[in-house]
Design an enzyme around this catalytic site. Structure first.
Site, PDB file in Angstrom:
ATOM      1  N   LYS A 129      -3.331  -2.242  15.721  1.00 40.39           N
ATOM      2  CA  LYS A 129      -2.908  -1.342  16.912  1.00 40.39           C
ATOM      3  C   LYS A 129      -3.885  -1.320  18.034  1.00 40.39           C
ATOM      4  CE  LYS A 129       0.869   1.536  14.898  1.00 40.39           C
ATOM      5  NZ  LYS A 129       0.660   1.519  13.471  1.00 40.39           N
ATOM      6  N   GLU A 135       0.906  -1.182   0.111  1.00 40.30           N
ATOM      7  CA  GLU A 135      -0.168   0.009  -0.052  1.00 40.30           C
ATOM      8  C   GLU A 135       0.938   1.371  -0.098  1.00 40.30           C
ATOM      9  OE1 GLU A 135      -1.655   1.639   3.679  1.00 40.30           O
ATOM     10  OE2 GLU A 135      -1.209  -0.273   4.978  1.00 40.30           O
TER      11      GLU A 135
HETATM   12  N1  PSU Z   1      -2.516   1.187  10.770  1.00 40.09           N
HETATM   13  C1  PSU Z   1      -1.190   1.330  10.759  1.00 40.09           C
HETATM   14  N2  PSU Z   1      -0.422   1.897   9.705  1.00 40.09           N
HETATM   15  C2  PSU Z   1      -1.114   2.424   8.735  1.00 40.09           C
HETATM   16  C3  PSU Z   1      -2.375   2.562   8.763  1.00 40.09           C
HETATM   17  C4  PSU Z   1      -3.178   1.814   9.650  1.00 40.09           C
HETATM   18  O1  PSU Z   1      -0.598   0.638  11.751  1.00 40.09           O
HETATM   19  O2  PSU Z   1      -0.310   3.068   7.970  1.00 40.09           O
HETATM   20  C5  PSU Z   1      -3.256   3.037   7.465  1.00 40.09           C
HETATM   21  C6  PSU Z   1      -3.618   1.967   6.367  1.00 40.09           C
HETATM   22  O3  PSU Z   1      -3.383   2.420   5.224  1.00 40.09           O
HETATM   23  C7  PSU Z   1      -4.923   1.577   6.693  1.00 40.09           C
HETATM   24  C8  PSU Z   1      -5.579   2.988   6.933  1.00 40.09           C
HETATM   25  O4  PSU Z   1      -5.607   1.212   5.701  1.00 40.09           O
HETATM   26  O5  PSU Z   1      -4.475   3.606   7.795  1.00 40.09           O
HETATM   27  C9  PSU Z   1      -6.548   3.094   8.035  1.00 40.09           C
HETATM   28  O6  PSU Z   1      -7.334   4.343   8.016  1.00 40.09           O
HETATM   29  P1  PSU Z   1      -8.777   4.545   8.500  1.00 40.09           P
HETATM   30  O7  PSU Z   1      -8.610   4.240  10.108  1.00 40.09           O
HETATM   31  O8  PSU Z   1      -9.108   5.973   8.425  1.00 40.09           O
HETATM   32  O9  PSU Z   1      -9.651   3.381   7.774  1.00 40.09           O
END
Ligand code: PSU
Ligand code: MN
Length: 306
Positions: A158, A23
């Site tokens: 996390k 990603e």
């Molecule tokens: N969790 C991590 N590192 C990240 C992300 C999540 O530990 O870089 C990023 C990923 O791209 C994930 C996104 O898909 O954040 C999720 O964002 P949201 O919670 O806004 O859906």
């Protein structure tokens, strides 16, 4: 459809060789420059060393790029959060308006599936945020895992999230959540969360067999493989959870909401720990790349044998 798949990726897919999606939000929004770029390039090398072809995915001038060049990865790292973080809902806008977009787990899965890639390695997935019973903040990543046929190899999620609720939603959506040589859901910085998983994978072959069975049965949707952070880089749970609690409280006080929430928390945790959490984050992604490449290779061998 504006999608550009690199020649190397196209050739590997046609030959039935393992290809692994990566990603771009982890590059632009998940880590600071220049370590984000170094990490992204090293992950690509680790995949290659383990016999897989990397396909880093992002959106450049409205075109979905599957298999970015090192120069393109550098541009994502350098521009960072100035690039729009793109989830499923944003995809049509970014494509039609010719914008740049950093793909999250959800949108990386969408573009990978369109290109015919079945595996995706990352650090952590989005999930149900703490307090979601009031805010309704549930990552679109979970919805995507429920519908798109890509296997995601991560280090769990996390503890910025509500992990029990995240597992409940994954169950509702029919997503197999498999522990790689563990019975517990890993919590990113720590190897355990106290939450039991459905099944402990013995090895890459075991994983490949389960993924193949899901595909043979036509059970659409993703598979989530949770690979714990190596012991030597893992955090003490009490120590990192105290940091996470502080970051979550600060986000509340500042009124951080929606798509800003995850990047804010990631950056604050890195700041508070003086970069040690960033080192852990990088190490666990490297480890996921090595395991992901082995699983993809085992799966390709099974599939090509059919
Ligand atoms: N969790 C991590 N590192 C990240 C992300 C999540 O530990 O870089 C990023 C990923 O791209 C994930 C996104 O898909 O954040 C999720 O964002 P949201 O919670 O806004 O859906
Ligand atoms: Mn959200």
């Amino acid at each position: 459809m504006n999608i550009k798949v690199s020649k190397e990726v196209q050739e590997a897919l046609a030959a039935g060789r393992p290809v692994i999606a990566l990603e771009s939000t982890i590059i632009s929004h998940g880590m600071p420059y220049p370590r984000n770029v170094e990490t992204a390039l090293t992950v690509e090398s680790i995949l290659r060393e383990n016999g897989a072809v990397p396909a880093t995915i992002g959106i450049i001038d409205g075109t979905g790029v599957v298999g970015m060049s090192p120069e393109e990865i550098e541009a994502f790292g350098k521009r960072g959060p100035a690039i729009l973080k793109v989830s499923r809902r944003d995809l049509p806008v970014v494509m039609a308006e010719g914008m740049w977009g950093a793909t999250t787990v959800a949108t990386t899965m969408i573009l990978a599936a369109k290109a015919g890639i079945e595996f995706f390695v990352t650090g952590g997935i989005g999930g149900v945020h703490r307090g979601a019973e009031l805010t309704f903040d549930v990552s679109a990543d979970l919805e995507e895992l429920g519908r798109t046929n890509v296997t995601v190899i991560c280090a769990g999620a996390k503890a910025i999230l509500d992990l029990p609720k995240t597992l409940e939603v994954l169950e509702t959506k029919g997503v197999p959540v498999l522990g790689y040589q563990t019975k517990e859901l890993p919590a990113f910085y720590t190897r355990s969360s106290g939450l039991q998983l459905d099944y402990e994978l013995k090895d890459a072959q075991d994983a490949a067999g389960i993924i193949k069975a899901k595909r043979d049965w036509g059970l659409d949707g993703g598979v989530l493989i949770c690979n714990p952070i190596p012991d030597e880089y893992s955090y003490d749970a009490a120590e990192i959870n105290a940091v996470i609690d502080d970051a979550v409280k600060e986000a509340e006080e500042k009124g951080i909401k929606g798509k800003e929430m995850t990047p804010f928390l990631l950056a604050r945790i890195a700041e508070i720990t003086g970069g040690r959490s960033l080192d852990a984050n990088i190490r666990l992604v490297f480890n996921n790349a090595a395991v992901g490449a082995k699983i993809a290779a085992a799966y390709c061998a099974l599939k090509n044998h059919d």
